[in-house]
Motif scaffolding. Structure first.
Motif, PDB file in Angstrom:
ATOM      1  N   ALA A  83       0.845  -1.206   0.000  1.00  0.00           N
ATOM      2  CA  ALA A  83       0.000   0.000   0.000  1.00  0.00           C
ATOM      3  C   ALA A  83       0.876   1.251   0.000  1.00  0.00           C
ATOM      4  N   ALA A  84       1.973   1.228   0.777  1.00  0.00           N
ATOM      5  CA  ALA A  84       2.870   2.402   0.821  1.00  0.00           C
ATOM      6  C   ALA A  84       3.514   2.618  -0.547  1.00  0.00           C
ATOM      7  N   GLU A  85       3.826   1.524  -1.242  1.00  0.00           N
ATOM      8  CA  GLU A  85       4.501   1.662  -2.545  1.00  0.00           C
ATOM      9  C   GLU A  85       3.613   2.366  -3.574  1.00  0.00           C
ATOM     10  N   THR A  86       2.283   2.293  -3.406  1.00  0.00           N
ATOM     11  CA  THR A  86       1.407   2.995  -4.360  1.00  0.00           C
ATOM     12  C   THR A  86       1.569   4.505  -4.239  1.00  0.00           C
ATOM     13  N   LEU A  87       2.269   4.963  -3.187  1.00  0.00           N
ATOM     14  CA  LEU A  87       2.482   6.410  -2.997  1.00  0.00           C
ATOM     15  C   LEU A  87       3.836   6.844  -3.533  1.00  0.00           C
ATOM     16  N   GLY A  88       4.522   5.919  -4.224  1.00  0.00           N
ATOM     17  CA  GLY A  88       5.767   6.291  -4.898  1.00  0.00           C
ATOM     18  C   GLY A  88       7.032   6.077  -4.082  1.00  0.00           C
ATOM     19  N   VAL A  89       6.955   5.271  -3.042  1.00  0.00           N
ATOM     20  CA  VAL A  89       8.187   4.935  -2.304  1.00  0.00           C
ATOM     21  C   VAL A  89       8.477   3.453  -2.519  1.00  0.00           C
ATOM     22  N   ASP A  90       9.709   3.080  -2.211  1.00  0.00           N
ATOM     23  CA  ASP A  90      10.118   1.704  -2.404  1.00  0.00           C
ATOM     24  C   ASP A  90      10.233   1.055  -1.027  1.00  0.00           C
ATOM     25  N   ARG A  91       9.796  -0.201  -0.919  1.00  0.00           N
ATOM     26  CA  ARG A  91       9.827  -0.809   0.420  1.00  0.00           C
ATOM     27  C   ARG A  91      11.250  -0.953   0.957  1.00  0.00           C
ATOM     28  N   ALA A  92      12.229  -1.126   0.045  1.00  0.00           N
ATOM     29  CA  ALA A  92      13.626  -1.252   0.490  1.00  0.00           C
ATOM     30  C   ALA A  92      14.063   0.037   1.197  1.00  0.00           C
ATOM     31  N   GLU A  93      13.585   1.147   0.629  1.00  0.00           N
ATOM     32  CA  GLU A  93      13.889   2.473   1.211  1.00  0.00           C
ATOM     33  C   GLU A  93      13.280   2.581   2.621  1.00  0.00           C
ATOM     34  N   LEU A  94      12.044   2.113   2.749  1.00  0.00           N
ATOM     35  CA  LEU A  94      11.358   2.199   4.048  1.00  0.00           C
ATOM     36  C   LEU A  94      12.057   1.316   5.082  1.00  0.00           C
ATOM     37  N   LEU A  95      12.495   0.132   4.640  1.00  0.00           N
ATOM     38  CA  LEU A  95      13.188  -0.758   5.579  1.00  0.00           C
ATOM     39  C   LEU A  95      14.516  -0.142   6.012  1.00  0.00           C
ATOM     40  N   ASP A  96      15.211   0.509   5.062  1.00  0.00           N
ATOM     41  CA  ASP A  96      16.470   1.175   5.438  1.00  0.00           C
ATOM     42  C   ASP A  96      16.210   2.226   6.518  1.00  0.00           C
ATOM     43  N   LEU A  97      15.100   2.973   6.363  1.00  0.00           N
ATOM     44  CA  LEU A  97      14.783   4.015   7.353  1.00  0.00           C
ATOM     45  C   LEU A  97      14.465   3.396   8.715  1.00  0.00           C
TER      46      LEU A  97
END
Ligand code: BYC
Length: 312
Positions: A83-97
């Motif tokens: 669901a977050a990826e539909t907003l233009g972010v990548d899950r790998a990026e979110l996990l890094d954060l």
């Protein structure tokens, strides 16, 4: 651009759904990424306190149920990252954060699971709080988040019952088992109330999130709803909510109760809870250990794409 934003506001005003390709204010997009990412991180970090008991369940039946529940939490994380990826972010990026400590996850998962009764308390109280918080999110103004919540809530409802059933069995067992259930309630009650976030007067995001139809109720409203739902269930179990200030108010039809110590919430959120370090270190290690799986999946997907391209 102005006309596009008018259409965003008109959709919100009409209680419609915003979809990924619709125009949306940057603040709306950012707020959703923050909340959905935190929610996804909570689901996958939330696997740890319960995973801790898979090898020590009191029976094979309990083991099968607990494994299914912990797997469900992983699944919830996946729906939410998608669901977050539909907003233009990548899950790998979110996990890094998350791994860098720059995004949060729920405070509740920084407490240890010391006894088997804690697994019951997590199901009953933590999943119970999750249901109270997440049922209104099924009507969130952002379509992909709202739709993910529908399935998540159905599964949480099973989780809550399995937790209650664990405690019900303990409360109808020996004196020592009942005491174990009481001890779990004593330790998990206050952190469960903290899950709903700071009091409304100190909540940074509530007002805007409610105006945008992301949140439908304030933190304090949901906390009250949770207390009203849970206290009668504790009575059925025959254990006592550890709050001397708890009273049922006939006039309002609600319980009045003592607020949790919010300084503890802020400390835990800052990283100073009993298990913060352990939870994050375990998550980072699992991510690193799983690198080969992600690489293999990407290599396989690449090969399949090549095959498809050369066949076309
Ligand atoms: N823990 O302005 P506020 C599950 C932060 S998963 C940590 O009121 P908001 C389950 C908040 O993020 C449970 N941080 O924020 C899984 C903000 O910080 P930032 C997770 C918290 O977003 C496995 C600041 O404090 N559920 O149930 O309007 C097994 C100010 O707060 C907490 C969700 O994530 C906290 N408890 O409201 C079993 C549901 N509370 O971001 C069960 C979706 C507050 O400005 N999320 N903060 O740095 C929400 O509904 C809302 O985000 C919250 C907070 C109600 C949690």
């Amino acid at each position: 651009m102005l006309a596009l934003m008018d259409s965003f506001q008109a959709t919100i005003d009409a209680d419609g759904r915003i979809e990924p390709r619709d125009a949306m204010p940057e603040g709306y997009r950012k707020t959703l990424i923050r909340q959905i990412a935190q929610h996804a991180h909570s689901e996958i970090i939330g696997m740890q306190p319960e995973g801790n008991w898979i090898s020590r369940t009191p029976s094979l039946r309990r083991k099968a149920i607990l494994m299914a529940k912990v797997q469900d939490e992983a699944g919830h994380g996946l729906y939410l990252y998608a669901a977050a990826e539909t907003l233009g972010v990548d899950r790998a990026e979110l996990l890094d954060l998350l791994h860098a400590g720059k995004q949060k996850y729920s405070s509740i998962f920084n407490y240890p699971t010391l006894t088997w009764a804690d697994i019951g308390a997590i199901g009953w109280l933590v999943d119970g709080a999750a249901i109270v918080n997440q049922v209104p999110l099924c009507r969130c103004s952002y379509g992909p988040y709202a739709r993910a919540m529908v399935r998540v809530c159905k599964e949480e409802s099973f989780h809550q019952r399995q937790g209650f059933e664990i405690l019900h069995t303990l409360c109808n067992g020996t004196e020592a088992q009942k005491a174990m259930a009481q001890d779990a309630l004593d330790r998990w009650w206050w952190p469960s109330l903290m899950m709903f976030g700071p009091p409304d007067a100190s909540s940074t995001h509530s007002e805007q999130s409610m105006a945008w139809g992301i949140k439908r109720h304030s933190n304090d409203e949901l906390r009250q709803r949770f207390v009203d739902m849970t206290v009668p269930q504790a009575d059925v179990l025959g254990i006592r909510v550890p709050d001397d200030g708890l009273r049922y108010d006939e006039e309002t039809g609600h319980y009045s109760f003592t607020q949790p110590d919010f300084t503890e919430l802020y400390e835990v959120v800052k990283g100073n809870g009993p298990c913060n370090e352990q939870r994050l270190a375990h998550r980072v290690k699992a991510h690193e250990d799983g690198a080969w799986v992600r690489e293999a999946a990407a290599a396989y997907a690449g090969k399949q794409a090549q095959k498809k391209a050369s066949a076309a």
